[in-house]
Motif scaffolding. Structure first.
Motif, PDB file in Angstrom:
ATOM      1  N   PHE A  33      -5.335  -0.630  16.846  1.00  0.00           N
ATOM      2  CA  PHE A  33      -5.107  -1.263  15.538  1.00  0.00           C
ATOM      3  C   PHE A  33      -5.598  -2.707  15.578  1.00  0.00           C
ATOM      4  CE2 PHE A  33      -1.989   0.972  12.521  1.00  0.00           C
ATOM      5  CZ  PHE A  33      -2.336   2.248  12.951  1.00  0.00           C
ATOM      6  N   HIS A  45      -8.912  -4.043  13.188  1.00  0.00           N
ATOM      7  CA  HIS A  45      -8.388  -4.713  11.990  1.00  0.00           C
ATOM      8  C   HIS A  45      -7.686  -3.693  11.107  1.00  0.00           C
ATOM      9  CE1 HIS A  45      -7.751  -7.832   9.156  1.00  0.00           C
ATOM     10  NE2 HIS A  45      -8.723  -7.530   8.315  1.00  0.00           N
ATOM     11  N   GLU A  89     -12.603  13.012  11.068  1.00  0.00           N
ATOM     12  CA  GLU A  89     -12.230  11.906  10.196  1.00  0.00           C
ATOM     13  C   GLU A  89     -11.410  12.418   9.017  1.00  0.00           C
ATOM     14  OE1 GLU A  89     -15.167   8.979   8.835  1.00  0.00           O
ATOM     15  OE2 GLU A  89     -13.953   8.744   7.015  1.00  0.00           O
ATOM     16  N   GLU A 124      -9.432  14.921   8.929  1.00  0.00           N
ATOM     17  CA  GLU A 124      -8.074  15.245   9.393  1.00  0.00           C
ATOM     18  C   GLU A 124      -7.269  13.984   9.662  1.00  0.00           C
ATOM     19  OE1 GLU A 124      -9.215  17.710  12.675  1.00  0.00           O
ATOM     20  OE2 GLU A 124      -9.098  19.562  11.504  1.00  0.00           O
ATOM     21  N   ARG A 151      -7.628  11.195   7.986  1.00  0.00           N
ATOM     22  CA  ARG A 151      -7.223  10.707   6.659  1.00  0.00           C
ATOM     23  C   ARG A 151      -6.059  11.527   6.103  1.00  0.00           C
ATOM     24  NH1 ARG A 151     -10.421   6.891   4.147  1.00  0.00           N
ATOM     25  NH2 ARG A 151     -12.277   6.325   5.361  1.00  0.00           N
ATOM     26  N   GLU A 152      -6.125  12.843   6.294  1.00  0.00           N
ATOM     27  CA  GLU A 152      -5.021  13.674   5.798  1.00  0.00           C
ATOM     28  C   GLU A 152      -3.728  13.322   6.502  1.00  0.00           C
ATOM     29  OE1 GLU A 152      -7.738  17.513   4.493  1.00  0.00           O
ATOM     30  OE2 GLU A 152      -6.165  17.785   6.004  1.00  0.00           O
ATOM     31  N   LEU A 196      -2.967  10.431   7.891  1.00  0.00           N
ATOM     32  CA  LEU A 196      -2.538   9.083   7.508  1.00  0.00           C
ATOM     33  C   LEU A 196      -2.028   9.031   6.080  1.00  0.00           C
ATOM     34  CD1 LEU A 196      -5.292   6.861   9.143  1.00  0.00           C
ATOM     35  CD2 LEU A 196      -2.956   7.246   9.938  1.00  0.00           C
ATOM     36  N   THR A 251      -5.299  -2.609   3.285  1.00  0.00           N
ATOM     37  CA  THR A 251      -6.503  -2.412   4.088  1.00  0.00           C
ATOM     38  C   THR A 251      -7.529  -1.474   3.487  1.00  0.00           C
ATOM     39  OG1 THR A 251      -5.601  -0.507   5.254  1.00  0.00           O
ATOM     40  CG2 THR A 251      -5.154  -2.671   6.213  1.00  0.00           C
ATOM     41  N   GLY A 252      -7.159  -0.690   2.471  1.00  0.00           N
ATOM     42  CA  GLY A 252      -8.087   0.352   2.035  1.00  0.00           C
ATOM     43  C   GLY A 252      -8.288   1.424   3.099  1.00  0.00           C
ATOM     44  N   TYR A 253      -7.443   1.410   4.138  1.00  0.00           N
ATOM     45  CA  TYR A 253      -7.346   2.435   5.185  1.00  0.00           C
ATOM     46  C   TYR A 253      -8.515   2.486   6.166  1.00  0.00           C
ATOM     47  CZ  TYR A 253      -3.685   4.202   2.090  1.00  0.00           C
ATOM     48  OH  TYR A 253      -2.580   4.306   1.285  1.00  0.00           O
ATOM     49  N   GLN A 254      -9.617   1.832   5.889  1.00  0.00           N
ATOM     50  CA  GLN A 254     -10.799   2.017   6.724  1.00  0.00           C
ATOM     51  C   GLN A 254     -10.545   1.617   8.173  1.00  0.00           C
ATOM     52  OE1 GLN A 254     -13.368   3.575   5.987  1.00  0.00           O
ATOM     53  NE2 GLN A 254     -14.925   2.999   7.469  1.00  0.00           N
ATOM     54  N   VAL A 278      -8.287   4.164   9.931  1.00  0.00           N
ATOM     55  CA  VAL A 278      -8.972   5.402  10.304  1.00  0.00           C
ATOM     56  C   VAL A 278      -9.781   5.182  11.574  1.00  0.00           C
ATOM     57  CG1 VAL A 278     -10.758   7.044   9.589  1.00  0.00           C
ATOM     58  CG2 VAL A 278      -9.035   6.292   7.951  1.00  0.00           C
ATOM     59  N   GLY A 318     -12.087  -6.461   5.297  1.00  0.00           N
ATOM     60  CA  GLY A 318     -10.767  -5.919   4.995  1.00  0.00           C
ATOM     61  C   GLY A 318     -10.337  -6.234   3.575  1.00  0.00           C
ATOM     62  N   TYR A 364     -12.337  -3.930   1.189  1.00  0.00           N
ATOM     63  CA  TYR A 364     -11.794  -2.574   1.196  1.00  0.00           C
ATOM     64  C   TYR A 364     -10.475  -2.507   0.420  1.00  0.00           C
ATOM     65  CZ  TYR A 364     -14.759   0.451   4.022  1.00  0.00           C
ATOM     66  OH  TYR A 364     -15.780   1.267   4.452  1.00  0.00           O
ATOM     67  N   GLY A 365      -9.616  -3.485   0.671  1.00  0.00           N
ATOM     68  CA  GLY A 365      -8.323  -3.464  -0.013  1.00  0.00           C
ATOM     69  C   GLY A 365      -8.467  -3.693  -1.506  1.00  0.00           C
ATOM     70  N   LEU A 385      -9.841  -0.637  -3.315  1.00  0.00           N
ATOM     71  CA  LEU A 385      -8.889   0.464  -3.513  1.00  0.00           C
ATOM     72  C   LEU A 385      -7.878   0.141  -4.607  1.00  0.00           C
ATOM     73  CD1 LEU A 385      -8.436   3.311  -2.595  1.00  0.00           C
ATOM     74  CD2 LEU A 385      -6.812   2.471  -0.894  1.00  0.00           C
ATOM     75  N   ALA A 408      -4.990   7.531   2.192  1.00  0.00           N
ATOM     76  CA  ALA A 408      -6.221   7.460   2.975  1.00  0.00           C
ATOM     77  C   ALA A 408      -7.231   8.523   2.554  1.00  0.00           C
ATOM     78  CB  ALA A 408      -5.895   7.609   4.459  1.00  0.00           C
ATOM     79  N   VAL A 409      -6.743   9.624   1.988  1.00  0.00           N
ATOM     80  CA  VAL A 409      -7.671  10.679   1.564  1.00  0.00           C
ATOM     81  C   VAL A 409      -8.462  10.232   0.340  1.00  0.00           C
ATOM     82  CG1 VAL A 409      -7.818  13.022   0.632  1.00  0.00           C
ATOM     83  CG2 VAL A 409      -6.311  12.528   2.555  1.00  0.00           C
ATOM     84  N   HIS A 413      -3.686  13.881  -2.053  1.00  0.00           N
ATOM     85  CA  HIS A 413      -3.356  14.761  -0.944  1.00  0.00           C
ATOM     86  C   HIS A 413      -1.856  14.703  -0.680  1.00  0.00           C
ATOM     87  CE1 HIS A 413      -3.986  16.973   2.744  1.00  0.00           C
ATOM     88  NE2 HIS A 413      -3.134  16.160   3.309  1.00  0.00           N
TER      89      HIS A 413
END
Lengths: 173, 819, 298
Positions: free
Chosen positions: A94, A98, A125, A127, A129-130, A132, A140-143, A146, B704, B707-708, B711, B743-744, C190
């Motif tokens: 993590f 970032h 990837e 899986e 995301r699913e 998470l 963070t927008g999750y990127q 991931v 970051g 991205y945030g 979204l 995240a999806v 999801h």
């Protein structure tokens, strides 16, 4: 019969206890009675995942459990991830990628990610995301998350002792 | 755990521009953050539960707290009657007589409005007692639609105002009527933008204490500014400003502007502490947050564009109806006026009319939300540019190119008073087109369309304003009002930093910027390390806000993307001041002129490279232990404070022109989508974005933020909406119905930068915090409209849920079938 | 959002749990996985006088296979079902449906009995029980009885369970070897409840169809068994034309609600679309390997 009860459990390998009403939520018990403020409250209806802990080795939402239900159980929280003063590989990942900004969802995200890898050690990837999707992040927008989980999957797969103590007691069904 | 820089110690290369890993991570990854609900600052804290109106609109006839007061653990109850008696209403940003208190007093004007507060030993008991507080209401008819609220006969929320219009301004720049008369083409469209908010995972948190001997309040919270709300709140509570202390939690779990609007709750809990005689804590729960915290406005917009046949835009007209909810809460009407300086966006047209009404209805209150007013602005403008492209038969990229400001025009004064400090818009657009492989996408589209697939490409451009000038809010007031002698103009955007060196040579930077995850400590360590020739590891950063003990101004805080611009500037200047002092001191010790010396790799030495050198540690030791060694006139102790303010932050003038922000970045983005014709599900196939935020200090953190921000924009475009029924009941009061993307749903983004350094900041940096939150609604609406163009569906309303989109598609198919 | 006060009991046997339900005269609620009940308690939408916690009754959690049936104790965790080799081999449709149930941490605690007793028509398990012709065993003060899916689910969040009865076991006839199956779901994100979901099982060979089973989620107060659509396949076989006809017929067999997430017309459209997709996926699996990964939502 709303008197307080003594609830005993093991948290991060240590024997802990507290006195509380049966209706007290496990997340509140952890934070207030045991002083473990790393687990956070975000929604109190089981959607955001900020309260995710390990319950007998599996990720669960502590806002949807009563403290009394954890009597006799083995719990793991974010405070238990480090060992011997070193970060867990997931925490390292993590940091490298970032995967956190404000840090409020981070404890839940770490534990959900670890549980995902236990059930699926080589996720794609999609899986990741699913998996998470169990925890919501608004920063963070999750990127980064991931990427961190993908990197940690590699590290954990290669290591001999991959799981910290709190995960070892309960193999998958 | 020491922070690990991306690469080993370098000397001349510098730390600015490197993806240095974050100092903040150590505590946040190990559950050792200090969020407001983590560590009680004082003893004997009791818990509050707020009783809220179940009615959207109702007269309050009376309260009965007797049952609640008898319950276990309860120490007190305060009601709207106490609030009306003991506090003043909040100042509002309009002249209309709207009385807004921290609870409902005469009437409740939205579901969830606080009406009473119960204080008990813990939150469980407080909620039990809150259930037992009886409030007598006389329900009144409600209105939630912003246009229905203007109908004659609509329920009026504030009798003293007489209508539901909190404020109305008509602003005219240039000669729009002539532009429209001379135009070859006039296009009109109506848009609806939804009410949504960023919903940080950490909710509002307030702990308040009243000291009866001092006559002073202390409030701990996760409020992040603007600190103009401090004097506002002091006035409401009836105490002098220096008897109200705001302390901000070192860690804040996200805000995105939403926590700017928690100050009424701070006043409420402070009052409650005073009335009950115990310290009181209130942690907002998620239901309360969705019901009664803050969000952006929902807006109905009527747009007109006047253009020539070749696609050149001559002028535009904006008519806005912004729904601020039951009261107009400061800093509204920022919802309309925040981007006044960049109303024209990146385009050259000179003629603009803006007719904006801020309307009150029985919904929850609004305020700053990531992208504040720009998500609305660019959704409308960029849709209009696509409609123009369609009308004149030009590619949407080309029609924008023809209207873009050119690099030689900078710094550029917009017709509305904005001063765009720097930029190269055509280069950024070209880069976005290249990054997205636009030509290839258009070829793919041709093939896809031939196969009957709904494949679309959208473009969106935006000027990204950062660091609000406090003066913009006054545009809501009439120029005649502003011309009155009693009226004091407002302007400014200021921040401060202090850097000190302790006797052992450790450098500490001290700020009060209230970050909520933006990595300020890391960024500051990079800037200071660069200036002083150190590594970020050598720099300790303390970022803690306390209005009693820290330097701050009314514009302080982290909002409006200001840290990257004004905050970093203060840090750079303080570091340079300190460096100057160190050089001056070393010059004195060496008995040489300062010009012969240079500061390099943490030491001061002769430029020639010969002779002694003094490290920061050497100098610090001497300065502290042997003050006699200091040059005459130099203050002892090695520290420097800099306060940075923008001189381009001026008050609004009599022509309603104001530079509403201080630095202006630019965003160009392209998105390709495919719409499933059977389910209307939208799949993002490619999303490329180019940002120009001037000098980028930490590209990892910048990415970051993009991205945030993206979204958040996507959330509002597809998933999130605070929906009400006609009676004013909130239908999306849980996270099951208010859909935060997971995240999806989050896309992968191709990101590139163009760098046009700002001439106004020492580092050339601008803000980046809001970024694509202001462009994604526009770019995805354009992409979906392009995808559905063969069916004749155009998007003018958000969010685009699959059901709503399918209804549009099905409707268009049925009409085509009939034709 | 804290729960109101309640008496709390965690009996070690089913009979003691029943006795408690009887004692509280309808004012007690059973606590199984808690993933649906605890949110209701936290919102104070549910204010029971007592909670009877079933989590201390180990005899209620099991997965057994005998005589062509798979029997699951009511307190079997959804997570256990997801990874159970018996379920993956004998009830692959149930395993696939489980992957759509919320998220893994929800499935750690959520139970099959709890999900069925909660009877949310947008959930996956009631639909799967309906499609597979499953039944539940219910025990009360007067003994045990068995309910078919159609008898169990009465309306939105309402079942035929008495106030003093506990659902103790869920039984499914094992799916025939080589049966085709698919769980198809459309949701906005999801892990959300289905806007529309379709569970399908097809027994056949080549283009002939011995038996078709289709059930819905999200289109009414209870799962709907799409018998009219099943009949088309059983009569006309597994041709593309029959699939289209069955899908169109499916849309006429439902009377879906409108809500903030989807209109009735859209749900009807999704019923047709997802029935077609479920059938095609199920048919492609006939005779094939068990338990492939489910498709994502959206």
């Amino acid at each position: 019969m709303s008197d307080t009860v003594l609830v005993r459990m093991t948290v991060n390998g240590q024997s802990r206890q507290g006195l509380c009403e049966p209706r007290k939520l496990l997340v509140d018990f952890l934070r207030e009675d045991l002083g473990l403020t790393g687990t956070h409250v975000g929604c109190e209806h089981g959607i955001c995942g900020a309260c995710t802990i390990f319950f007998n080795g599996e990720a669960a939402r502590s806002c949807l459990m009563l403290a009394i239900q954890a009597a006799g159980a083995e719990l793991g929280t974010v405070e238990g991830l480090m060992s011997d003063g070193k970060l867990h590989p997931m925490q390292e990942a993590f940091h490298e990628h970032h995967a956190l900004q404000c840090g409020f969802c981070t404890p839940g995200m770490l534990l959900a990610a670890l549980d995902l890898l236990r059930t699926n050690p080589e996720p794609t990837e999609a899986e990741i995301r699913e998996g998470l999707a169990a925890v919501l992040c608004r920063c963070t927008g999750y990127q980064g998350i991931v990427k961190a989980v993908a990197a940690a999957a590699g590290t954990l797969r290669d290591a001999v002792e991959t799981a910290p103590a709190l995960l070892r007691h309960h193999p998958l069904p | 755990m020491p922070p690990s820089p991306a690469s080993p110690v370098a000397d001349a290369k510098g730390w600015i521009g490197r993806p240095v890993k974050r100092i903040e991570d150590a505590r946040l990854l190990t559950g050792r953050g200090s969020f407001v609900d983590d560590h009680p600052p004082i003893a004997n804290i009791h818990a509050a539960a707020i009783v809220r109106s179940p009615h959207a609109h109702a007269r309050i006839l009376g309260y009965d707290a007797s049952a609640a007061l008898r319950m276990d653990g309860v120490v007190g109850v305060i009601t709207g009657a106490d609030v009306a008696r003991l506090t003043r209403p909040f100042s509002v940003g309009v002249t209309a007589p709207v009385h807004y208190y921290c609870t409902a007093t005469d009437k409740a004007r939205f579901v969830g409005e606080p009406v009473a507060v119960v204080v008990a030993r813990n939150r469980y008991l407080a909620e039990d007692a809150a259930d037992a507080v009886a409030v007598e209401y006389e329900p009144l008819p409600a209105v939630v639609d912003v246009e229905r609220a203007l109908d004659p006969g609509a329920p009026v929320l504030h009798e003293a105002v007489g209508s539901n219009v909190a404020g109305h301004r008509r602003l005219v720049y240039g000669e729009p009527d002539r532009a429209f008369a001379e135009a070859d083409i006039v296009i009109r469209e109506r848009f609806r933008f939804p009410k949504y908010g960023s919903t940080p995972i950490e909710t509002y948190g307030v702990i308040a204490r009243w000291d009866p001997l001092e006559g002073a309040y202390t409030i701990w919270s996760n409020f992040m500014g603007p600190f103009i709300m401090h004097p506002l709140t002091a006035r409401v509570l009836g105490v002098p400003e220096n008897k109200l202390r705001f302390i901000v939690a070192p860690d804040i779990g996200g805000s995105f502007g939403i926590k700017s609007s928690m100050y009424p709750y701070m006043a409420l809990i402070a009052l409650t502490a005073r009335c009950t005689g115990v310290p009181v804590k209130w942690i907002e729960d998620r239901h309360e947050h969705l019901l009664a915290s803050s969000s952006g406005t929902d807006r109905v917009a009527y747009r007109e564009i006047a253009a020539r046949e070749d696609g050149t835009v001559l002028g535009m007209r904006y008519r806005w109806l912004d729904n601020v909810g039951g009261y107009i809460r400061s800093p509204e009407p920022g919802c309309s006026f925040r981007p006044i300086g960049n109303f024209v966006g990146p385009y050259r047209f000179q003629h603009l009319e803006v007719d904006t009404s801020v309307v009150m209805t029985n919904k929850s209150l609004t305020g700053p939300n990531r992208g504040y007013a720009c998500g609305h602005l660019y959704f409308e403008t960029e849709r209009m540019m696509d409609l123009l492209a369609e009308r004149v038969g030009l590619d949407p990229v080309e029609v924008r190119r023809r209207n873009l400001l050119q690099p030689e025009q900078f710094p550029y004064r917009t017709p509305t008073g904005g001063l765009y400090d720097s930029g190269d818009y055509p280069a950024a657009l070209d880069k976005a087109v290249e990054l997205a492989r636009y030509a290839e996408l258009r070829r793919e589209q041709t093939a896809a369309r031939a196969a009957g697939r709904l494949f679309g490409i959208g473009v969106a451009l935006a000027v990204d304003p950062s660091v609000s000038n406090m003066g913009y809010v006054a545009t809501a007031l009439d120029p005649q009002f502003r011309a009155k002698p009693e009226y004091l103009p407002k302007s400014g955007a200021v921040d401060a930093a202090t850097i000190k060196v302790d006797p052992a040579g450790r450098v500490t930077a001290i700020l009060a910027t209230t970050p909520q995850g933006q990595g300020h400590q890391t960024v500051v360590s990079q800037i200071v390390a660069d200036e002083l020739g150190l590594t970020p590891d050598d720099v300790t950063v303390v970022d803690e806000m306390d209005t009693l003990s820290r330097f701050w101004s009314i514009s302080s805080g982290t909002y409006s993307s200001r840290f990257g611009s004004v905050g970093t500037s203060a840090v750079a200047l303080a570091a340079r001041k300190l460096k100057g002092k160190l050089v001056e001191y070393a010059a004195h010790l060496m008995d040489r002129p300062a010009e012969q010396l240079e500061f390099r790799a943490g030491s001061v030495r002769l430029r020639s490279g010969t002779g002694p050198s003094y490290s920061i540690k050497d100098l610090a030791g001497r300065a502290h232990w042997n003050t006699e060694s200091l040059p005459e006139g130099m203050e002892p102790g090695l520290q420097a404070t800099a306060v940075f303010g923008f001189t381009v932050s001026k008050a609004v003038d009599e022509n309603d022109c104001v530079n509403s922000s201080n630095t202006y970045g630019f965003i160009a983005e392209v998105m390709a989508v495919e719409v499933d014709p059977e389910t209307a599900a939208i799949k993002i196939l490619r999303y490329a974005t180019v940002h120009d935020a001037g000098t980028i200090i930490n590209p990892m953190i910048a990415e970051g933020q993009i991205y945030g921000g993206a979204l958040h924009g996507l959330g509002g475009a597809l998933y999130e909406e605070l929906q009400y029924d006609e009676g004013g009941q909130l239908l999306t009061g849980t996270f099951m119905d208010y859909l935060v993307p997971t995240a999806v749903e989050a896309p992968v983004i191709d990101i590139a930068h163009v760098v046009s350094p700002s001439p106004l900041t020492p580092l050339g940096s601008k803000g980046l915090g809001e970024s694509s939150s202001m462009t994604v609604p526009a770019v995805i609406a354009n992409a979906v409209s392009d995808a559905l163009a063969p069916i004749g569906v155009r998007i003018s309303e958000l969010p685009m849920s699959p059901s709503r989109l399918w209804e549009l598609i099905d409707g268009a198919r049925k009409s085509a079938g009939k034709a | 959002m804290k729960p109101p006060k309640f008496d709390y009991h965690a009996p070690p046997t089913v009979d003691e749990a029943i006795a408690l339900l009887t004692r509280y005269g309808g004012e007690a609620k059973l606590l199984a996985g808690g993933q649906s009940l605890v949110p209701l308690l936290n919102f104070r939408l549910s204010r029971p006088a007592a909670l009877v916690d079933l989590n201390r009754i180990p005899s209620l959690a099991y997965v057994r296979e005998a005589d062509g049936y798979v029997r699951l104790g009511a307190m079997t965790r959804q997570r256990t079902i997801e990874f159970s080799p018996v379920v993956r081999r004998r009830l692959p449709l149930l395993a696939e449906a489980t992957a759509f149930v919320g998220h893994l941490p929800i499935r750690t605690r959520g139970t099959i009995g709890g999900s069925l007793a909660h009877a949310d028509p947008a959930a996956e398990y009631p639909t799967t029980l309906t499609a597979l012709g499953g039944e539940v065993v219910v025990r009360g003060p007067r003994g045990e009885r068995t309910l078919q899916a159609g008898e169990l689910f009465q309306s939105y969040l309402a079942t035929a369970l008495g106030a003093d009865e506990i659902l103790v076991e869920v039984r499914f006839p094992a799916m025939p070897d080589g049966a085709g199956f698919a769980f198809e779901e459309f949701s906005r994100r999801h892990g959300d409840f289905a806007i529309v979901g379709i569970a399908a099982m097809i027994i056949g060979q080549g283009l002939s169809c011995t038996a078709a089973r289709l059930a819905t989620a999200g289109v009414g107060p209870s799962p709907v068994r799409l018998r009219g659509a099943e009949e088309i396949l059983e009569r006309e076989g597994l041709t593309e034309a029959a699939i289209e006809a069955a899908a169109r017929r499916a849309a006429t067999l439902v009377d879906p609600p409108s809500d903030i997430h989807a209109s009735a017309d859209y749900r009807r459209n999704l019923t047709r679309v997802l029935t077609g997709r479920a059938l095609r996926r199920a048919i492609a699996r006939i005779g094939g390997p068990e338990c492939p990964t489910p498709s994502s939502s959206g």
